[in-house]
Design an enzyme around this catalytic site. Structure first.
Site, PDB file in Angstrom:
ATOM      1  N   CYS A 259       2.670  -9.447   6.020  1.00 46.39           N
ATOM      2  CA  CYS A 259       1.730  -8.653   5.216  1.00 46.39           C
ATOM      3  C   CYS A 259       0.565  -9.498   4.722  1.00 46.39           C
ATOM      4  O   CYS A 259      -0.573  -9.327   5.140  1.00 46.39           O
ATOM      5  CB  CYS A 259       2.444  -8.059   4.000  1.00 46.39           C
ATOM      6  SG  CYS A 259       3.842  -7.052   4.391  1.00 46.39           S
TER       7      CYS A 259
HETATM    8  N1  SAJ Z   1       3.486 -16.881  -1.996  1.00 47.63           N
HETATM    9  C1  SAJ Z   1       2.884 -17.974  -2.617  1.00 47.63           C
HETATM   10  N2  SAJ Z   1       2.614 -17.885  -3.942  1.00 47.63           N
HETATM   11  C2  SAJ Z   1       2.901 -16.760  -4.678  1.00 47.63           C
HETATM   12  C3  SAJ Z   1       3.493 -15.659  -4.020  1.00 47.63           C
HETATM   13  C4  SAJ Z   1       3.781 -15.744  -2.687  1.00 47.63           C
HETATM   14  O1  SAJ Z   1       2.615 -18.998  -1.993  1.00 47.63           O
HETATM   15  O2  SAJ Z   1       2.643 -16.752  -5.871  1.00 47.63           O
HETATM   16  C5  SAJ Z   1       3.766 -16.967  -0.563  1.00 47.63           C
HETATM   17  C6  SAJ Z   1       5.239 -16.795  -0.234  1.00 47.63           C
HETATM   18  O3  SAJ Z   1       5.883 -18.049  -0.217  1.00 47.63           O
HETATM   19  C7  SAJ Z   1       5.190 -16.175   1.163  1.00 47.63           C
HETATM   20  C8  SAJ Z   1       3.893 -15.377   1.152  1.00 47.63           C
HETATM   21  O4  SAJ Z   1       3.103 -15.887   0.071  1.00 47.63           O
HETATM   22  O5  SAJ Z   1       5.127 -17.172   2.161  1.00 47.63           O
HETATM   23  C9  SAJ Z   1       4.103 -13.885   0.962  1.00 47.63           C
HETATM   24  O6  SAJ Z   1       4.959 -13.761  -0.136  1.00 47.63           O
HETATM   25  P1  SAJ Z   1       5.181 -12.304  -0.847  1.00 47.63           P
HETATM   26  O7  SAJ Z   1       6.030 -12.528  -2.035  1.00 47.63           O
HETATM   27  O8  SAJ Z   1       3.893 -11.636  -1.007  1.00 47.63           O
HETATM   28  O9  SAJ Z   1       6.095 -11.577   0.211  1.00 47.63           O
HETATM   29  P2  SAJ Z   1       5.778 -10.427   1.237  1.00 47.63           P
HETATM   30  O10 SAJ Z   1       4.936 -10.896   2.356  1.00 47.63           O
HETATM   31  O11 SAJ Z   1       7.093  -9.827   1.557  1.00 47.63           O
HETATM   32  O12 SAJ Z   1       4.892  -9.394   0.414  1.00 47.63           O
HETATM   33  C10 SAJ Z   1       5.442  -8.182   0.020  1.00 47.63           C
HETATM   34  C11 SAJ Z   1       4.274  -7.251   0.007  1.00 47.63           C
HETATM   35  N3  SAJ Z   1       4.769  -5.905  -0.045  1.00 47.63           N
HETATM   36  C12 SAJ Z   1       4.204  -5.015   0.790  1.00 47.63           C
HETATM   37  O13 SAJ Z   1       3.316  -5.283   1.573  1.00 47.63           O
HETATM   38  C13 SAJ Z   1       4.735  -3.639   0.703  1.00 47.63           C
HETATM   39  C14 SAJ Z   1       3.371  -7.496  -1.178  1.00 47.63           C
HETATM   40  O14 SAJ Z   1       2.473  -6.391  -1.327  1.00 47.63           O
HETATM   41  C15 SAJ Z   1       4.144  -7.642  -2.443  1.00 47.63           C
HETATM   42  O15 SAJ Z   1       3.234  -7.959  -3.502  1.00 47.63           O
HETATM   43  C16 SAJ Z   1       5.132  -8.774  -2.287  1.00 47.63           C
HETATM   44  O16 SAJ Z   1       6.051  -8.369  -1.242  1.00 47.63           O
HETATM   45  C17 SAJ Z   1       5.884  -9.034  -3.565  1.00 47.63           C
HETATM   46  O17 SAJ Z   1       5.312  -8.749  -4.650  1.00 47.63           O
HETATM   47  O18 SAJ Z   1       6.983  -9.574  -3.471  1.00 47.63           O
END
Ligand code: SAJ
Length: 423
Positions: A259
């Protein structure tokens, strides 16, 4: 009398299909992958509604790879992947293929809903033409089209398909009403009707680009503060005491998943094709894409500090998936880090308990054997629980904490060289 077809039984379609059946709709789950078909078939017995008046309402659940079954349903929901190619261009081929398969079975009066994440304009420029060309029917008249972007958050135990609010856009008022009524009958959360298809498509892209730029902000702070001797994590935690107008994000060794690193490119390319350059979104992507190399350089610096050239070093790379305690390694920065380390001439031993296929060691202990440097790239619970003894007893001299998940002070007190991301 509404039967629902869910096309695509992956991390989005499978929970949706199950929730649809549990809501009492006869369900037809369709996927080209027989494994997914079998998975739904084996889950089916558990998909009946809660007992009411002591009699179970048996909900028929069909799982198949046969698209002909679509002729029997009132609503078709498409939940297939929308990746980017190696040039970060949106790859809509899977959506197009799914729409073409649906189109040749499309019936008058049906409602087709796309849940896959797409940039504004795709439903009108790709989905509807595929459906109309393959059926000879006219969207908005002979059948209805809507877009309801998925919001599944893998690994999240609090927010799931049953309680996450949704937005819905459609080509027509009647299509919007039908789609909103459907989702309101399945999901116990707000279903927000949008004015147009493009508004609904833009909502998802915006919420994920919002996350990407916020991560880029703290990653840039980490790059800056690591030169200033300021612990960026402590600063973010301090800023988080502000009860309003601050939303904490954390720096790390990179941004992975299907995403966050992908969706901004959908908007960047779409806007560019219409004459606008999203300089800010593009810069945020460049900052986040720089983090894996920055992390690999920390490993190289650590080796130099113990008197070793990069080519003489052995690194235990812990964590290959993109998110803690999730088995998905798509777009994971760990793969880029591994390539960087090997290009520097290092010997890299990998281990991830959730990804045996990307692990060269069978355990953390084995990975740490003979390693000069331990690099945490994914904050799996089992890695965040590691302590100084786990490293010192193995002869590890340097710990690079790519997710700032280890107790920095304890490792330093044990005489280890600790390098975090901005701390
Ligand atoms: N990450 C960071 N720093 C942060 C948060 C995440 O480096 O503060 C990195 C994570 O390690 C990962 C990537 O970003 O590699 C994505 O992390 P994520 O927590 O956003 O996980 P996703 O990709 O599963 O994002 C989903 C998304 N949900 C949908 O698209 C429906 C996103 O919109 C959500 O905000 C996110 O989950 C969430 O909040 O957990």
């Amino acid at each position: 009398n509404e039967t629902i077809a869910v096309v695509g039984l992956g991390y989005v379609g499978m929970p949706l299909a199950e929730k649809v059946a549990k809501s009492g709709y006869p369900l037809i789950g369709i996927d080209i992958d027989e494994g997914k078909v079998q998975e739904l078939r084996s889950n089916a017995p558990h998909l009946n509604r809660e007992p009411s008046d002591n009699n179970w309402a048996k909900t028929p659940v069909t799982a198949s790879s046969d698209f002909d079954l679509i002729t029997e349903v009132s609503t078709v929901i498409i939940c297939v992947p929308t990746p980017v190619d190696e040039n970060k261009w949106p790859d809509l081929s899977i959506v197009e293929a799914a729409c073409t398969s649906v189109a040749s079975r499309l019936q008058r009066g049906q409602l087709v809903i796309l849940e896959s994440t797409v940039n504004p304009g795709v439903t009108e420029s790709v989905v509807i033409p595929a459906l109309e060309n393959g059926s000879g029917l006219i969207a908005g008249q002979d059948f209805q089209v809507a877009h309801c972007p998925e919001r599944i958050n893998p690994g999240d135990t609090k927010w799931d398909v049953s309680n996450i609010p949704r937005v819905v856009g459609s080509l027509s008022e009647s299509g919007l009403r039908r789609a909103v009524d459907f989702y309101e009958s399945v999901i116990e959360a707000e279903i927000r009707p949008m004015g147009t298809l493009k508004e609904a498509e833009a909502v998802k892209i915006v919420e994920n680009a919002f996350r990407d730029i916020n991560i880029a902000f703290v990653n840039e702070l980490a790059l800056s503060f690591s030169r200033l001797g300021i612990d960026v994590v402590k600063v973010i935690e301090g800023a988080s005491t502000k009860p309003f107008a601050f939303m904490p994000h954390m720096p790390g060794c990179g941004v992975g998943g299907h995403c966050i690193p992908v969706d901004p490119y959908y908007l960047i390319h779409y806007a560019k094709a219409n004459g606008f350059d999203h300089d800010f979104l593009s810069l945020a992507r460049r900052i986040n894409e720089r983090m894996p190399e920055f992390t690999a350089n920390l490993v190289s610096e650590g080796l130099n500090e113990i008197g070793k050239a990069a080519s003489q070093g052995t690194v235990a790379l812990l964590g290959m998936t993109y998110k803690p305690d999730v088995a998905d390694d798509r777009e994971s920065p760990s793969h880029i880090i591994q390539d960087c380390l090997m290009q520097m001439g290092m010997r890299v031993i990998t281990f991830d308990p959730h990804s045996p296929e990307h692990s060269s060691a069978a355990s953390v202990e084995e990975a740490l054997d003979h390693a000069d440097v331990a690099l945490i790239a994914t904050a799996h619970a089992s890695f965040a629980g590691l302590r100084s003894a786990d490293f010192v007893n193995k002869g590890v001299r340097v710990v690079v904490d790519g997710r700032n998940c280890l107790p920095k002070d304890e490792l330093l007190e044990a005489g280890l060289i600790y390098k975090g991301i901005g701390r």
